[in-house]
Design a protein around this motif. Sequence first.
Motif, PDB file in Angstrom:
ATOM      1  N   ARG A   1       0.827  -1.200   0.000  1.00  0.00           N
ATOM      2  CA  ARG A   1       0.000   0.000   0.000  1.00  0.00           C
ATOM      3  C   ARG A   1       0.864   1.254   0.000  1.00  0.00           C
ATOM      4  NH1 ARG A   1      -4.870  -2.297   2.493  1.00  0.00           N
ATOM      5  NH2 ARG A   1      -5.553  -3.668   0.791  1.00  0.00           N
ATOM      6  N   GLY A   2       0.550   2.173  -0.939  1.00  0.00           N
ATOM      7  CA  GLY A   2       1.264   3.438  -1.017  1.00  0.00           C
ATOM      8  C   GLY A   2       2.604   3.363  -1.719  1.00  0.00           C
ATOM      9  N   ARG A   3       2.989   2.168  -2.199  1.00  0.00           N
ATOM     10  CA  ARG A   3       4.292   2.039  -2.870  1.00  0.00           C
ATOM     11  C   ARG A   3       4.172   2.352  -4.357  1.00  0.00           C
ATOM     12  NH1 ARG A   3       4.418   0.289   2.385  1.00  0.00           N
ATOM     13  NH2 ARG A   3       6.503  -0.371   3.017  1.00  0.00           N
ATOM     14  N   HIS A   4       5.309   2.586  -4.974  1.00  0.00           N
ATOM     15  CA  HIS A   4       5.384   2.801  -6.412  1.00  0.00           C
ATOM     16  C   HIS A   4       4.968   1.533  -7.140  1.00  0.00           C
ATOM     17  CE1 HIS A   4       7.231   3.487 -10.371  1.00  0.00           C
ATOM     18  NE2 HIS A   4       7.223   4.781 -10.072  1.00  0.00           N
ATOM     19  N   ARG A   5       4.385   1.671  -8.336  1.00  0.00           N
ATOM     20  CA  ARG A   5       3.915   0.509  -9.078  1.00  0.00           C
ATOM     21  C   ARG A   5       5.040  -0.479  -9.369  1.00  0.00           C
ATOM     22  NH1 ARG A   5      -1.217   0.931 -12.073  1.00  0.00           N
ATOM     23  NH2 ARG A   5      -0.351  -0.533 -13.584  1.00  0.00           N
ATOM     24  N   LEU A   6       6.228   0.014  -9.678  1.00  0.00           N
ATOM     25  CA  LEU A   6       7.346  -0.900  -9.937  1.00  0.00           C
ATOM     26  C   LEU A   6       7.723  -1.655  -8.668  1.00  0.00           C
ATOM     27  CD1 LEU A   6       9.486  -2.034 -11.833  1.00  0.00           C
ATOM     28  CD2 LEU A   6      10.951  -0.077 -11.261  1.00  0.00           C
ATOM     29  N   ASP A   7       7.735  -0.965  -7.526  1.00  0.00           N
ATOM     30  CA  ASP A   7       8.043  -1.615  -6.255  1.00  0.00           C
ATOM     31  C   ASP A   7       7.022  -2.703  -5.942  1.00  0.00           C
ATOM     32  OD1 ASP A   7      10.022   0.280  -6.101  1.00  0.00           O
ATOM     33  OD2 ASP A   7       9.047   1.483  -4.554  1.00  0.00           O
TER      34      ASP A   7
END
Length: 639
Positions: free
Chosen positions: A466-472
């Motif tokens: 949750r809240g992370r970058h799409r790549l992450d």
Amino acid sequence: MCGITGFWNPSRTNERDLRFALDPMLDVLDHRGPDERGSRFFREHGVALGHTRLSIIGLDCGHQPIETDDGDYAVTVNGELYGYKRVRTQLACEQYTCNGKSDSAITLPLYLKHGLSFVEQLRGEFAIVLFDQREKRLILIRDRFGVKPLYYHVSDSGLVWGSEVKSILKHPDVTPRLCPKAAVHQMMQVMVPGSTSFEGVDALKPGHMLVASLRGDRLEVETKRWWDFEFPESHESGVDPGEYVQGVQDRLIDAVATRLEADVPVGCYLSGGIDSCSILGLATNLQQSPIKAFTIAFDSDEYDESNIARRMAESTGAEQELLRLTEKELYGPAFERATWHAERTFYNTLAVAKWHMSRRVRACNYKAVITGEGSDELFGGYPFFKRDWLGRDNEAGIFAGAILAEEDQTHHAWQDLCGFTPSWIQPWMMVLERVKPLLSSAIQDMLTTYDPVAEVAGAIDPSMVRGRHRLDISQYTWSKTMLEGQILTWGGDRMDMANSMEARPAFLDHHVAEYATTIPPDVRIRDGVEKWVLREAMVNVLPRELYERKKFAFMAPPAHTDPVKRAAVQEMIDHWLTPARVAQVGLFDHARLSKFLTDAWNETDGTIARRNDIVMNHALQLHMLHGQYVEGLPLPAVD
């Protein structure tokens, strides 16, 4: 590297019974540790610890289980603990004694000093089982990424564990049964983290520990996470990418140098990819003598990258061992044996190729190699990572049907978890839909209330995405499922240790991995170039053509690409997928499965043909696993 197994049955306190139960569990792990065998019994508690040893460090002083002088603590370790000499010296300065000079000997004094948090002091690939007689507790520990396997079975009678499921299935309290839900997951290639092919047998998750404590006459068992592949909630912007290039280079040099330490020669696996070529380039400069490099070559130009590997070997002065494989080696008895070692199905015969390669490594008198696994997970190397961040580029090629979906797929559970459905699971969702009509009525009924795709999503910790970058998010979810569930099992440990050979994945050193999570997405993938930061870190180590090369699919040629391979697969189908056997196993409707197999050989669309090939492999292997483990059929000899 070794094999560890054992059990804690509080009511089983006769030493003869303990030995009678443990010996078959050790016998079936002999391939993991042919050099030595050891056991330790705590008879009054019903505890048996077993160990089969592959001697790589401390050749003459590495006997296990390891005990304290008072006999109150004992430990078995599978794996490699790096930097152990410095740790041992620091412990000596604080009056903690290591019993022996192997790397594993640091575990007990570290535990006595730090308690359960001692695991945070360890660097390497490991599975550990430690018994504390004073506290009446048993601790199972698995390394950060799950490079080393560890499985367990909990019942009213106690706890059983092993480096491989097959050792647990040899315990008299465990009955081998294939799990129908796990069978469906194998057909779609994606296992639920922590599960196995067999009912009642679980996998200890990477970065987790299990603590079993005696309360009265019963065991209480709890598991907890001690490490995770954690990305930050935000990344710095406008940073100098050169700092990250240098940071990756420094940490990777250290990781490779660390993994070259052994009391036996250490070689390298070498494909034509950036990852293994980087490892070889660094190892060549770190080591005084020439490195031995082991390469697989396939009989299909579309899937073979041995020419690039050869040029890398020549440029570094490595001594290259090239293993050429055809349908004769990839199917038949070797396919069956690889399935037995894998303990689950695999979608591509790369697993069989890896089995042959580890056998060749041992034939060359090598016990250890450094490998390139983990680089794609850390630096955004797979095409589905790029697709999740930058969108569809329609350059699927041979990835289509196996690694990339040709049509976008969505699922509510993944949408809720991630905000999108990761591209890596989409092709497997399409495989599942292809498989559903072939299943037996009983399995189809089960799927009315069981959603395999949602179950995988449900095993992911929401707080980590949750809240992370799409790549992450894409890298994290893949790493928690497919990295451990296939790359490090049937693609790694299980095929390597089948022939008593240790693999050391330098990229999965936790110092490298923890640093990689801090690298901004636009430094990992820059201007559409995957693994840009690694390419730049290795620019002077890699040949120019490799530095500029796009990601290549390291896969064996599917059966549909060659009539000889098709014939080899058909021979296995005729043997394993008979009406009687299909009915006995109960997973498929034979008539529908038979029609699918007939139609599959006539498919002209390459994407669908690759998907059909996947379904064939999985269906065959589920019936092989039933024959091997449930029926107890003998394994065929391999020339």
